[in-house]
Design a protein around this motif. Structure first.
Motif, PDB file in Angstrom:
ATOM      1  N   TRP A   1       5.254  -4.193 -11.973  1.00 22.60           N
ATOM      2  CA  TRP A   1       5.239  -2.756 -11.646  1.00 22.60           C
ATOM      3  C   TRP A   1       5.944  -2.558 -10.322  1.00 22.60           C
ATOM      4  O   TRP A   1       6.041  -3.489  -9.509  1.00 22.60           O
ATOM      5  CB  TRP A   1       3.809  -2.211 -11.607  1.00 22.60           C
ATOM      6  CG  TRP A   1       3.773  -0.697 -11.667  1.00 22.60           C
ATOM      7  CD1 TRP A   1       3.386   0.158 -10.673  1.00 22.60           C
ATOM      8  CD2 TRP A   1       4.178   0.122 -12.770  1.00 22.60           C
ATOM      9  NE1 TRP A   1       3.509   1.465 -11.095  1.00 22.60           N
ATOM     10  CE2 TRP A   1       3.999   1.475 -12.385  1.00 22.60           C
ATOM     11  CE3 TRP A   1       4.661  -0.150 -14.041  1.00 22.60           C
ATOM     12  CZ2 TRP A   1       4.303   2.543 -13.217  1.00 22.60           C
ATOM     13  CZ3 TRP A   1       4.963   0.908 -14.884  1.00 22.60           C
ATOM     14  CH2 TRP A   1       4.773   2.246 -14.475  1.00 22.60           C
ATOM     15  N   HIS A   2       6.460  -1.334 -10.100  1.00 27.20           N
ATOM     16  CA  HIS A   2       7.298  -1.107  -8.927  1.00 27.20           C
ATOM     17  C   HIS A   2       6.650  -0.277  -7.819  1.00 27.20           C
ATOM     18  O   HIS A   2       7.055  -0.378  -6.666  1.00 27.20           O
ATOM     19  CB  HIS A   2       8.611  -0.435  -9.345  1.00 27.20           C
ATOM     20  CG  HIS A   2       8.420   0.815 -10.156  1.00 27.20           C
ATOM     21  ND1 HIS A   2       8.045   0.767 -11.484  1.00 27.20           N
ATOM     22  CD2 HIS A   2       8.551   2.120  -9.839  1.00 27.20           C
ATOM     23  CE1 HIS A   2       7.964   2.006 -11.945  1.00 27.20           C
ATOM     24  NE2 HIS A   2       8.257   2.839 -10.971  1.00 27.20           N
ATOM     25  N   GLN A   3       5.658   0.554  -8.138  1.00 27.37           N
ATOM     26  CA  GLN A   3       4.984   1.369  -7.117  1.00 27.37           C
ATOM     27  C   GLN A   3       3.474   1.361  -7.342  1.00 27.37           C
ATOM     28  O   GLN A   3       2.979   2.124  -8.171  1.00 27.37           O
ATOM     29  CB  GLN A   3       5.512   2.801  -7.138  1.00 27.37           C
ATOM     30  CG  GLN A   3       6.946   2.947  -6.655  1.00 27.37           C
ATOM     31  CD  GLN A   3       7.411   4.390  -6.681  1.00 27.37           C
ATOM     32  OE1 GLN A   3       6.883   5.232  -7.396  1.00 27.37           O
ATOM     33  NE2 GLN A   3       8.429   4.706  -5.908  1.00 27.37           N
ATOM     34  N   PRO A   4       2.737   0.488  -6.671  1.00 26.65           N
ATOM     35  CA  PRO A   4       3.185  -0.524  -5.709  1.00 26.65           C
ATOM     36  C   PRO A   4       3.871  -1.694  -6.421  1.00 26.65           C
ATOM     37  O   PRO A   4       3.772  -1.827  -7.642  1.00 26.65           O
ATOM     38  CB  PRO A   4       1.879  -0.970  -5.053  1.00 26.65           C
ATOM     39  CG  PRO A   4       0.849  -0.799  -6.135  1.00 26.65           C
ATOM     40  CD  PRO A   4       1.264   0.451  -6.869  1.00 26.65           C
ATOM     41  N   LEU A   5       4.531  -2.497  -5.640  1.00 24.99           N
ATOM     42  CA  LEU A   5       5.252  -3.646  -6.190  1.00 24.99           C
ATOM     43  C   LEU A   5       4.235  -4.728  -6.566  1.00 24.99           C
ATOM     44  O   LEU A   5       3.572  -5.306  -5.702  1.00 24.99           O
ATOM     45  CB  LEU A   5       6.244  -4.171  -5.148  1.00 24.99           C
ATOM     46  CG  LEU A   5       7.203  -5.274  -5.585  1.00 24.99           C
ATOM     47  CD1 LEU A   5       8.053  -4.812  -6.770  1.00 24.99           C
ATOM     48  CD2 LEU A   5       8.087  -5.695  -4.415  1.00 24.99           C
ATOM     49  N   LEU A   6       4.115  -4.972  -7.862  1.00 18.38           N
ATOM     50  CA  LEU A   6       3.128  -5.938  -8.355  1.00 18.38           C
ATOM     51  C   LEU A   6       3.811  -7.118  -9.028  1.00 18.38           C
ATOM     52  O   LEU A   6       4.836  -6.965  -9.700  1.00 18.38           O
ATOM     53  CB  LEU A   6       2.189  -5.266  -9.371  1.00 18.38           C
ATOM     54  CG  LEU A   6       1.343  -4.089  -8.899  1.00 18.38           C
ATOM     55  CD1 LEU A   6       0.508  -3.543 -10.047  1.00 18.38           C
ATOM     56  CD2 LEU A   6       0.436  -4.512  -7.743  1.00 18.38           C
ATOM     57  N   THR A   7       3.229  -8.290  -8.867  1.00 20.95           N
ATOM     58  CA  THR A   7       3.735  -9.488  -9.503  1.00 20.95           C
ATOM     59  C   THR A   7       2.567 -10.244 -10.145  1.00 20.95           C
ATOM     60  O   THR A   7       1.486  -9.676 -10.341  1.00 20.95           O
ATOM     61  CB  THR A   7       4.490 -10.364  -8.486  1.00 20.95           C
ATOM     62  OG1 THR A   7       5.113 -11.457  -9.173  1.00 20.95           O
ATOM     63  CG2 THR A   7       3.568 -10.892  -7.394  1.00 20.95           C
TER      64      THR A   7
END
Length: 296
Positions: A175-181
């Protein structure tokens, strides 16, 4: 032979079945399940893959594969379920997702007398395992075993093709907002490892940690993978280039369709093939750079 064992167990026990779920809790069914509610999209897909889609009577939001799942009654979403509607549907088996469903909801369903089978697929080997268990719970062992073997063969081929290849440092964005890994315990990290990749955030304790762009830069990935953007490949790559800090803009970003990698289903073999292909591109570019450097 796994489906034969399960079938014999059913016959020997007068159709009784006992299976331990991923909580370590034993589920007992007097007869194979006939009316199933799946509390996560990937679980609905697993039921169909195991050959028991005709026994599925309820799903949650975003259960859209195969198309037949879209026509089934919805009982909320993976985070919050509609207890009243489940009671009205009257399932004889509920499939739940350990890290996706609320423990309170699961407990409430069990208090109401519903058999709940909780799973947590964390490795590629868990996909065929879950199909086989679903086949056993629904007396569709033969169909489930066939599909499990198809998946196992696909993964085995990818493993043989990529074992021993030079490792590639990978950042995977879910995901980009928030940046998730993802960390090393996540199924996506197992897929990256299958292709010879090394997850740069494998060491982080949280399963899906939020990270900063500065942390990504410090981790020095050679490839950025992901597919969180609703706009598809073009938007994902453009979005990454827009927000990336200096030092990351030259790192190649590769799109992976979310449904093929972020759902714990047989389709993850498709996502794995795409990831392997992307990492091979990085290796090829690395060889070209090394060759050009040696000529200089």
């Amino acid at each position: 032979m796994a489906f034969l064992c399960c079938a014999l167990f059913f016959a020997a026990a007068s159709h009784a079945l006992e299976l331990r779920d991923d909580r370590g809790k034993t589920l007992r069914l007097a007869v194979p399940a006939q009316r199933i509610v799946a509390l996560a999209p990937h679980l609905a897909e697993i039921v169909f893959a195991a050959g028991a889609g005709d026994k599925l009577i309820g799903v949650v939001r975003f259960s859209d594969h195969p198309p037949a799942a879209r026509r089934l009654p919805q009982v909320g979403d993976a985070a919050r379920i509609d207890l009243e509607r489940i009671v009205k549907l009257g399932p004889d088996l509920i499939l739940a997702w350990r890290s996706g469903n609320s423990p309170r909801d699961v407990m409430r369903l069990e208090q109401l007398g519903f058999p709940v089978f909780v799973t947590e697929p964390a490795r590629l080997a868990d996909i065929p395992r879950l199909m086989r268990m679903t086949g056993a719970l629904t007396d569709r062992q033969r169909e489930a075993e066939q599909e499990a073997l198809v998946f196992i063969n696909k993964i085995s081929m990818l493993r043989k093709l990529h074992e021993g290849k030079p490792p590639v440092r990978v950042f995977y964005e879910i995901w980009h907002q928030p940046l998730l890994t993802v960390n090393g315990a996540h199924l996506i990290s197992d897929v990256v490892a299958l292709c010879g990749g090394r997850n740069v955030f494998a060491h982080v304790p949280a399963l899906t940690p939020a990270v900063s762009l500065e942390a990504v830069l410090a981790a020095q990935p050679e490839a950025i993978l992901g597919g969180s953007s609703a706009g598809g490949e073009r938007e994902f790559i453009a979005q990454w280039r827009k927000v990336a800090v200096d030092g990351l803009r030259s790192t190649p970003a590769f799109y992976v369709a979310p449904d093929s990698i972020q759902r714990q289903t047989p389709r993850i073999a498709e996502g794995a093939a795409v990831i392997c292909e992307h990492l091979d591109k990085v290796r090829a570019k690395r060889r070209q750079s090394a060759s050009a450097g040696s000529k200089d």
